[in-house]
Design an enzyme around this catalytic site. Structure first.
Site, PDB file in Angstrom:
ATOM      1  N   LYS A  96      -6.164  79.356   3.752  1.00 26.09           N
ATOM      2  CA  LYS A  96      -7.503  79.066   3.177  1.00 26.09           C
ATOM      3  C   LYS A  96      -8.723  79.453   4.109  1.00 26.09           C
ATOM      4  CE  LYS A  96      -7.792  74.709   1.031  1.00 26.09           C
ATOM      5  NZ  LYS A  96      -7.633  73.212   0.974  1.00 26.09           N
TER       6      LYS A  96
ATOM      7  N   GLU B 119      -5.159  75.705   6.194  1.00 26.34           N
ATOM      8  CA  GLU B 119      -6.763  76.441   6.469  1.00 26.34           C
ATOM      9  C   GLU B 119      -6.950  76.741   7.710  1.00 26.34           C
ATOM     10  OE1 GLU B 119     -10.984  74.736   5.021  1.00 26.34           O
ATOM     11  OE2 GLU B 119      -9.029  73.895   4.230  1.00 26.34           O
TER      12      GLU B 119
ATOM     13  N   PHE C 199     -14.758  73.510  -6.171  1.00 27.66           N
ATOM     14  CA  PHE C 199     -14.842  72.250  -5.828  1.00 27.66           C
ATOM     15  C   PHE C 199     -15.482  71.309  -6.853  1.00 27.66           C
ATOM     16  CE2 PHE C 199     -13.733  71.395  -1.155  1.00 27.66           C
ATOM     17  CZ  PHE C 199     -12.668  72.273  -1.322  1.00 27.66           C
TER      18      PHE C 199
ATOM     19  N   ASP D 158      -2.657  67.628  -3.584  1.00 26.88           N
ATOM     20  CA  ASP D 158      -3.780  67.971  -2.829  1.00 26.88           C
ATOM     21  C   ASP D 158      -3.756  66.657  -1.524  1.00 26.88           C
ATOM     22  OD1 ASP D 158      -5.953  69.107  -1.407  1.00 26.88           O
ATOM     23  OD2 ASP D 158      -7.288  67.931  -2.822  1.00 26.88           O
TER      24      ASP D 158
ATOM     25  N   THR E   2     -11.823  78.419  -0.302  1.00 27.77           N
ATOM     26  CA  THR E   2     -12.174  77.222  -0.817  1.00 27.77           C
ATOM     27  C   THR E   2     -13.573  76.821  -0.480  1.00 27.77           C
ATOM     28  OG1 THR E   2     -11.571  74.906   0.295  1.00 27.77           O
ATOM     29  CG2 THR E   2     -11.684  76.541   1.913  1.00 27.77           C
TER      30      THR E   2
END
Length: 325
Positions: free
Chosen positions: A132, A96, A178, A23, A156
């Site tokens: 994303k 993203e 998350f 990540d 996400t």
């Protein structure tokens, strides 16, 4: 022989149960950990773009596209980092869509197709890209359209079972619940009443949220992949050993590489039915009004989703400002 020195690291052990993902936008740091995939977001790319060792990459993108708007430059920067990451990982990279489009399905679809076109123009198969999208109703609707066109999505800013269930119904390829941000919210709410002994480990709110989603998906045969994200410590990661994927920062990957304590599988799809029965979970109603009401009734998910979108918007604008200099 020193048995301690020959013992496999926690990272090596974890990889037996779970696909490990890096990540970060800092592709130089991820190489040592040999992740299968990698994820990025506007905040991570902003952080990387400000580092001296990536100035040549940023400058090269700007020089190659002198007439592009700053918003289009951001897309090219995201893809430029993604291309470098794909030279390192054998699998996929997540890129993203602009968080400012989180409530606009049509614009999200158009932006996703633009990002895929940029990758494909560089000879990258779309199967190696995950787009994303925020776990809003509009983002999930966009994912349904994109998946039908063969563009895979990573959903996400996901904080609740209702978001996860809706993503599964939309045939999203992957979701990123998350963990750390869920825990942050509960920790702040409990304040001095928070106890690492009682609220950490297997009882960590972020961990239990992912477990619930995992059991829901496995019980109802939902093929969408689950990738735990946003970790605050290695305990949260190890409590989710057995999850489909886990995306982990370089700092926590380093901790796992240094540790040799035994890692055991904590999540197993074969136990899903019993786990759901124990939690009394039934199929959720997933039309738009039901989705919005259930999300609204979950204060943590509502607040963290809104906050996450705001922060990604802020960092996208900071990245634009950086490129405009």
């Amino acid at each position: 022989m020193n048995s301690a020195s020959s013992a496999p690291s926690q990272l090596e052990q974890l990889k037996k149960f779970t696909t490990v993902v890096a990540d970060t936008g800092d592709f130089e740091r991820m190489q040592v950990f040999q992740p299968q995939d990698a994820t990025t977001n506007p905040s991570l790319i902003l952080k990387a773009a400000q580092q001296s060792n990536y100035q040549s990459l940023v400058s090269a993108v700007k020089a190659a596209h002198p007439s592009l708007s700053v918003t289009d430059l951001v897309d090219n920067i995201l893809v430029a980092f993604g291309l470098e990451i794909l030279k390192i990982v054998p699998g996929r990279v997540s890129t993203e869509v602009d968080a400012r489009l989180s409530f606009d399905t049509k614009a999200t679809v158009a932006k996703a197709k633009h990002l895929i076109a940029l990758y494909e123009s560089q000879g990258i198969d779309r199967k190696r890209i995950l787009i994303k999208l925020a776990g809003t109703w509009e983002g999930i609707a966009a994912a349904k359209q994109l998946e039908a066109d063969g563009i895979h999505c990573n959903m996400t800013l996901l904080f609740s079972l209702i978001q996860a269930a809706a993503c599964g119904a939309a045939n999203a390829k992957l979701i990123s619940p998350f963990v750390g941000r869920i825990t942050d919210w509960h920790k702040a709410k409990l304040g001095s009443n928070w106890s690492d002994t009682y609220n950490g480990g297997a009882n960590d709110p972020g961990v239990t949220s992912v477990k619930r989603i995992f059991h829901y998906y496995k019980h109802f045969g939902i093929p969408t992949e689950i990738m735990g994200a946003s970790f605050r410590n290695t305990s949260q990661i190890l409590e989710l050993a057995g999850c489909d994927l886990l995306t982990i920062s370089p700092e926590l990957l380093a901790e796992l590489s240094a540790g040799t304590a035994t890692v055991s599988k904590k999540l197993d799809g074969t136990n899903a039915h019993a786990a759901l029965s124990a939690e009394n979970i039934t199929p959720l109603k997933l039309d738009e009004s039901s989705f919005r009401l259930q999300l609204n009734n979950d204060a943590m998910a509502t607040e963290k989703l809104a906050e996450g979108i705001r922060n990604f918007c802020i960092d996208t604008e900071k990245l634009e400002a950086l490129l405009a200099k």
